[in-house]
Motif scaffolding. Sequence first.
Motif, PDB file in Angstrom:
ATOM      1  N   UNK A 191      -7.550  -6.451  -0.291  1.00  0.00           N
ATOM      2  CA  UNK A 191      -5.890  -6.680  -0.577  1.00  0.00           C
ATOM      3  C   UNK A 191      -5.400  -5.971  -1.896  1.00  0.00           C
ATOM      4  N   UNK A 192      -6.073  -6.094  -2.326  1.00  0.00           N
ATOM      5  CA  UNK A 192      -5.654  -5.546  -4.248  1.00  0.00           C
ATOM      6  C   UNK A 192      -6.201  -4.250  -3.870  1.00  0.00           C
ATOM      7  N   UNK A 193      -6.982  -3.472  -3.430  1.00  0.00           N
ATOM      8  CA  UNK A 193      -7.439  -2.200  -3.323  1.00  0.00           C
ATOM      9  C   UNK A 193      -5.954  -2.008  -2.210  1.00  0.00           C
ATOM     10  N   UNK A 194      -5.689  -1.907  -0.817  1.00  0.00           N
ATOM     11  CA  UNK A 194      -4.774  -1.371  -0.193  1.00  0.00           C
ATOM     12  C   UNK A 194      -3.482  -1.450  -1.498  1.00  0.00           C
ATOM     13  N   UNK A 195      -3.682  -2.176  -2.304  1.00  0.00           N
ATOM     14  CA  UNK A 195      -2.246  -2.298  -2.600  1.00  0.00           C
ATOM     15  C   UNK A 195      -2.381  -1.236  -4.180  1.00  0.00           C
ATOM     16  N   UNK A 196      -3.222  -1.056  -4.376  1.00  0.00           N
ATOM     17  CA  UNK A 196      -3.862   0.280  -5.751  1.00  0.00           C
ATOM     18  C   UNK A 196      -3.654   2.054  -4.621  1.00  0.00           C
ATOM     19  N   UNK A 197      -4.361   1.991  -2.911  1.00  0.00           N
ATOM     20  CA  UNK A 197      -3.183   2.448  -2.772  1.00  0.00           C
ATOM     21  C   UNK A 197      -1.872   2.818  -2.136  1.00  0.00           C
ATOM     22  N   UNK A 198      -1.727   2.112  -2.688  1.00  0.00           N
ATOM     23  CA  UNK A 198       0.429   2.135  -2.520  1.00  0.00           C
ATOM     24  C   UNK A 198       0.052   1.440  -0.748  1.00  0.00           C
ATOM     25  N   UNK A 199      -0.520   1.200  -0.205  1.00  0.00           N
ATOM     26  CA  UNK A 199      -0.620   0.947   1.680  1.00  0.00           C
ATOM     27  C   UNK A 199      -0.343  -0.643   1.645  1.00  0.00           C
ATOM     28  N   UNK A 200       0.646  -1.897   0.318  1.00  0.00           N
ATOM     29  CA  UNK A 200       1.013  -2.728   1.333  1.00  0.00           C
ATOM     30  C   UNK A 200       1.197  -3.502   2.431  1.00  0.00           C
ATOM     31  N   UNK A 201       2.072  -2.737   3.523  1.00  0.00           N
ATOM     32  CA  UNK A 201       1.600  -2.639   4.724  1.00  0.00           C
ATOM     33  C   UNK A 201       0.522  -3.314   5.284  1.00  0.00           C
ATOM     34  N   UNK A 240     -11.587   4.314  -3.644  1.00  0.00           N
ATOM     35  CA  UNK A 240      -9.710   4.583  -3.307  1.00  0.00           C
ATOM     36  C   UNK A 240      -9.299   5.479  -3.687  1.00  0.00           C
ATOM     37  N   UNK A 241      -8.884   5.642  -4.975  1.00  0.00           N
ATOM     38  CA  UNK A 241      -8.305   6.356  -5.589  1.00  0.00           C
ATOM     39  C   UNK A 241      -8.256   8.084  -5.725  1.00  0.00           C
ATOM     40  N   UNK A 242      -9.122   8.101  -4.833  1.00  0.00           N
ATOM     41  CA  UNK A 242      -9.368   9.627  -4.426  1.00  0.00           C
ATOM     42  C   UNK A 242      -8.706   9.925  -2.808  1.00  0.00           C
ATOM     43  N   UNK A 243      -9.360   9.067  -2.067  1.00  0.00           N
ATOM     44  CA  UNK A 243      -9.087   8.888  -0.750  1.00  0.00           C
ATOM     45  C   UNK A 243      -7.243   8.390  -0.977  1.00  0.00           C
ATOM     46  N   UNK A 244      -6.419   7.720  -1.480  1.00  0.00           N
ATOM     47  CA  UNK A 244      -5.325   7.732  -1.504  1.00  0.00           C
ATOM     48  C   UNK A 244      -4.667   9.129  -2.843  1.00  0.00           C
ATOM     49  N   UNK A 245      -5.148   9.892  -3.644  1.00  0.00           N
ATOM     50  CA  UNK A 245      -4.986  10.999  -3.913  1.00  0.00           C
ATOM     51  C   UNK A 245      -4.712  11.842  -2.897  1.00  0.00           C
ATOM     52  N   UNK A 246      -5.744  12.601  -1.991  1.00  0.00           N
ATOM     53  CA  UNK A 246      -5.571  13.013  -1.312  1.00  0.00           C
ATOM     54  C   UNK A 246      -5.275  12.813   0.476  1.00  0.00           C
ATOM     55  N   UNK A 247      -4.030  11.944   0.088  1.00  0.00           N
ATOM     56  CA  UNK A 247      -3.239  11.270   1.021  1.00  0.00           C
ATOM     57  C   UNK A 247      -4.528  10.767   2.221  1.00  0.00           C
ATOM     58  N   UNK A 248      -6.069  10.310   1.977  1.00  0.00           N
ATOM     59  CA  UNK A 248      -6.853  10.048   3.519  1.00  0.00           C
ATOM     60  C   UNK A 248      -6.622   8.567   4.052  1.00  0.00           C
ATOM     61  N   UNK A 249      -5.041   8.133   3.735  1.00  0.00           N
ATOM     62  CA  UNK A 249      -5.338   7.064   4.096  1.00  0.00           C
ATOM     63  C   UNK A 249      -4.936   6.035   5.181  1.00  0.00           C
ATOM     64  N   UNK A 250      -6.311   6.576   6.114  1.00  0.00           N
ATOM     65  CA  UNK A 250      -6.536   6.528   7.475  1.00  0.00           C
ATOM     66  C   UNK A 250      -8.035   5.817   6.896  1.00  0.00           C
TER      67      UNK A 250
END
Length: 399
Positions: A107-117, A71-81
């Motif tokens: 839910x926690x992993x979404x928060x880690x990625x900054x995807x609170x919505x 999740x962290x790698x995907x978030x840092x590369x802006x691959x949120x989808x």
Amino acid sequence: MALFARLRLQFTHLRHHINFSTSPLSSKSKTRAALSLLKSETNPEKILEICRSASLTPYAHIDRITLSVAIDKLAKSNNFSYIDDLLTDLRTSRPDLRTVRFAAHSIILYGQAGMLDHAIRLFKEYHEKNQNDAVLTSGSVKLLNALLFSCILAKKHDEVKRVFVDFSKRYKIEPNLETFNTVIQSFCESGSSSSCYSVLNEMDTKGVKPNETTFGHLFAGFYSEEKYEDVGTVSKMIEEDYGINAGIGVYNIRIHSLCKLKRAKEAKVLLEGCLSKGIEPNGVTYSHLILGFCMEGDLEEAKRLFMSMENRGCQPAYSCYATLVYFLGKVGDFESAYWVCKESMGKKMVPNISTMKILVQGLASSGELDKAKELIGEVKERFSKNIELWDEVEAGLPR
């Protein structure tokens, strides 16, 4: 199939080290192989393939670490989808993950990625599917707690109060100790520690007794804001109002907080208070203090604490050794740094290469070339990582 073959290949490289006979990959072995692959993988499609092939679950610690890395790698590369695709697919395609526990973990992993919505959406979806105009399931408070923590991870502290007040009421969720502790944590991490007094009042009203975690957050918050009068209030409250005998965990938080404020001498007074009460310090206690005194330039006190630690039978952690070697090297006390490093390496703990470089170059420049070469030789012989970098360091030493 190709990914499974890669996982098996990773496992094969490890097999001769652990003496396994040819056998199917165990769940833990697949996860370890997946984690190894993830560290170097950047293609989002392949990251998803690795996670799916490893059959990760939230029930094993190493699986949670692996999923978090992905999740962290995907978030840092802006691959949120891709994050949403992965978590949704795991949750819907695998019967073993159609649980409250995995929903909370998602839910926690979404928060880690900054995807609170997305975290909020999942929380609401779960309740819409499970409420059915009847009594809420026992999982509701678990999901509320996960969502509150998700807000903290996403650094959306302003959302914590809204979620806590609105969602508890709307979905008729009775907050528990973890709920209140998470709200207090948010206030303390966002510079609003004084707001915690109202939370404590609500806990009293609902008959929820605070614990050491509660007060640990309070101490950390008030120290961070340098509200020492409130620190005194909390110190009095914990014993007189709630009858809690603070353990070493709470003292470690206080000691760490003081050391970060460069008040290591006051932190040491707390250590002495622990000893007088029969509370045994641990490796974390000494790690905080040693770093604190090193940061303030008092290397002699740091060395005394290190010796006191060992005399009390408390085993130094890697951080203790690394801190001392680094700071002793920086001030030119290469002899002391050498012996600390030797002890550390004897326990299979080697300071990072930049710290070791300071030490070996310092030894060489102060007439201790043999000791410098001895350390490099020992590292290269016993630890195979970064040998080429050590060759470069050795080549740069005076002849």
